[in-house]
Motif scaffolding. Structure first.
Motif, PDB file in Angstrom:
ATOM      1  N   TRP A  10      18.129   1.305  59.050  1.00 52.83           N
ATOM      2  CA  TRP A  10      18.506   0.451  60.172  1.00 52.83           C
ATOM      3  C   TRP A  10      17.481   0.522  61.300  1.00 52.83           C
ATOM      4  O   TRP A  10      17.172  -0.490  61.944  1.00 52.83           O
ATOM      5  CB  TRP A  10      19.892   0.845  60.676  1.00 52.83           C
ATOM      6  N   HIS A  11      16.963   1.703  61.563  1.00 51.04           N
ATOM      7  CA  HIS A  11      16.080   1.892  62.716  1.00 51.04           C
ATOM      8  C   HIS A  11      14.604   1.685  62.382  1.00 51.04           C
ATOM      9  O   HIS A  11      13.755   1.836  63.279  1.00 51.04           O
ATOM     10  CB  HIS A  11      16.279   3.289  63.304  1.00 51.04           C
ATOM     11  N   ASN A  12      14.279   1.326  61.129  1.00 48.87           N
ATOM     12  CA  ASN A  12      12.869   1.058  60.852  1.00 48.87           C
ATOM     13  C   ASN A  12      12.472  -0.313  61.401  1.00 48.87           C
ATOM     14  O   ASN A  12      13.301  -1.048  61.925  1.00 48.87           O
ATOM     15  CB  ASN A  12      12.553   1.194  59.350  1.00 48.87           C
ATOM     16  N   ALA A  13      11.213  -0.676  61.273  1.00 49.46           N
ATOM     17  CA  ALA A  13      10.700  -1.902  61.910  1.00 49.46           C
ATOM     18  C   ALA A  13      11.050  -3.177  61.154  1.00 49.46           C
ATOM     19  O   ALA A  13      10.870  -4.276  61.688  1.00 49.46           O
ATOM     20  CB  ALA A  13       9.182  -1.796  62.059  1.00 49.46           C
ATOM     21  N   ASP A  14      11.552  -3.068  59.925  1.00 49.97           N
ATOM     22  CA  ASP A  14      11.866  -4.250  59.123  1.00 49.97           C
ATOM     23  C   ASP A  14      13.090  -4.971  59.692  1.00 49.97           C
ATOM     24  O   ASP A  14      14.133  -4.339  59.887  1.00 49.97           O
ATOM     25  CB  ASP A  14      12.142  -3.827  57.674  1.00 49.97           C
ATOM     26  N   PRO A  15      12.990  -6.279  59.972  1.00 55.65           N
ATOM     27  CA  PRO A  15      14.147  -7.003  60.520  1.00 55.65           C
ATOM     28  C   PRO A  15      15.205  -7.319  59.467  1.00 55.65           C
ATOM     29  O   PRO A  15      16.290  -7.777  59.812  1.00 55.65           O
ATOM     30  CB  PRO A  15      13.522  -8.297  61.056  1.00 55.65           C
ATOM     31  N   LEU A  16      14.882  -7.057  58.187  1.00 55.27           N
ATOM     32  CA  LEU A  16      15.813  -7.352  57.104  1.00 55.27           C
ATOM     33  C   LEU A  16      16.335  -6.076  56.464  1.00 55.27           C
ATOM     34  O   LEU A  16      15.673  -5.027  56.488  1.00 55.27           O
ATOM     35  CB  LEU A  16      15.132  -8.209  56.025  1.00 55.27           C
ATOM     36  N   LEU A  17      17.528  -6.181  55.865  1.00 54.88           N
ATOM     37  CA  LEU A  17      18.162  -5.042  55.205  1.00 54.88           C
ATOM     38  C   LEU A  17      18.675  -5.504  53.844  1.00 54.88           C
ATOM     39  O   LEU A  17      19.225  -6.606  53.719  1.00 54.88           O
ATOM     40  CB  LEU A  17      19.323  -4.524  56.060  1.00 54.88           C
ATOM     41  N   LEU A  18      18.520  -4.667  52.836  1.00 52.93           N
ATOM     42  CA  LEU A  18      18.981  -5.014  51.493  1.00 52.93           C
ATOM     43  C   LEU A  18      20.433  -4.588  51.310  1.00 52.93           C
ATOM     44  O   LEU A  18      20.787  -3.429  51.549  1.00 52.93           O
ATOM     45  CB  LEU A  18      18.102  -4.331  50.442  1.00 52.93           C
TER      46      LEU A  18
END
Length: 342
Positions: A10-18
């Motif tokens: 959740w807190h990483n830089a990727d705006p998407l989540l699988l």
């Protein structure tokens, strides 16, 4: 997936989540979703329920699916104190709550599947803890009449949810207890509901999904006139389009047959369709009860003639998905295999 694993994603830089779909009608499917839309969904639910910073939220479902992930996101969005327990069929047992330091702390908000609620009702201590939850939402499967009756006199708010992975959990709730208890779901503000030509629910929820979603759920709408157009105020689910059995031109909704039989049949069971040379498809009942004659007698007594199962088949277990829903594809395969050997 652990809570720490999810928080790291959740807190990483990727705006998407699988995320993955539940697999109720087949294999679970991967789906990339926007974290911002998950936050939007969390805010809408928290606003509807009146949750505020410092309230407690119980996480008791797996983080592999959207329901568990969204409990964490709601806690982050609203500043809720998250109480995480190992997912199990008895989330309110002493053993489940032991790692929290106390088994009696008030829970403001919890989300469970019907099986967890049912199990909790069977144990006096767990039942009392369930009664004290201020807002209990139940999703991931249908709430049958017997379970609804057990919850009807609860002192705090109990809700059934409607939604799916693609809508980032629920987009509508219906109250199961109190004077406003109803079979009709009320959409959240900003959610528009319609029907497709096949009578299936169409969801337009721009805050959580970037395009209108045509579901496989057949529904009935209640509407009012707004600016010369009909606007949906609430809806009731009949069953999934995939679960319609076309027997000699008569369309039979699997869930309606199951709903009718549920109060009268012992053991687990499921309704599905099997191929038939004359009718194209016939109703088949898969049951864990070995006394087939007793099952047949119940069907004759409580079902209209055109709903009567032409096949009643015994199975050791009725398959379910990881979220407690009937595994329809697997159920159908088992029934068709068994029917060939009868």
């Amino acid at each position: 997936m652990t809570l720490q694993d999810f928080l790291s994603e959740w807190h990483n830089a990727d705006p998407l989540l699988l995320v993955h779909t539940s697999g109720s009608t087949g294999k679970p499917k991967p789906l990339w979703v926007e974290k911002q839309r998950m936050m939007n969904s969390a805010r809408i639910t928290c606003d509807f329920l009146g949750l505020k910073a410092g309230d407690t939220a119980l996480l008791c479902m797996p983080l592999d699916f959207i329901a568990g992930k969204m409990m964490v996101v709601r806690s982050l969005e609203r500043g809720l104190r998250l109480m995480s327990v190992q997912p199990s069929g008895h989330p309110l047992s002493d053993a489940s709550l032991s790692n929290l330091g106390t088994s009696t702390e008030e829970i403001t908000f919890a989300a469970m599947v019907p099986l967890q609620v049912y199990n909790s009702l069977q144990v006096p201590e767990e039942r009392e803890r369930l009664r004290r939850i201020r807002h209990l939402i139940i999703g991931g499967g249908a709430v049958d009449d017997r379970l609804a009756d057990d919850l009807r006199r609860f002192p705090n708010a109990v809700w059934s949810t409607y939604g799916m992975t693609e809508t980032l959990s629920h987009i509508a709730l219906r109250r199961l207890n109190g004077p406003s208890a109803s079979e009709w779901y009320k959409p959240f503000e900003g959610v528009r509901i319609g029907l497709s030509e096949e009578g299936c629910l169409v969801i337009d929820a721009p805050a959580v999904c970037d395009h209108p979603l045509v579901t496989n759920d057949r529904a009935v709408l209640r509407t009012v006139e707004e600016e010369g157009k009909a606007a949906c105020t609430s809806f009731r689910i009949i069953g999934r389009k995939d679960n319609v059995i076309d027997s000699g031109g008569i369309k039979i909704q699997t869930e309606e047959v199951e709903h009718t039989l549920k109060p009268h049949l012992a053991g687990d069971f499921a309704i599905t369709g099997c191929p038939d040379e004359k009718f194209g498809e016939v109703v088949a009942l898969l049951t864990t009860q070995p006394d087939i004659a007793a099952v047949e007698a119940v069907c004759r007594q409580y079902l209209p003639k055109f709903w009567q199962p032409r096949l009643i088949l015994h199975a050791d277990v009725i398959p379910q998905t990881a979220t407690g829903k009937p595994a329809r594809a697997e159920i159908t395969q088992i029934a068709r295999t068994l029917s060939k050997s009868t």
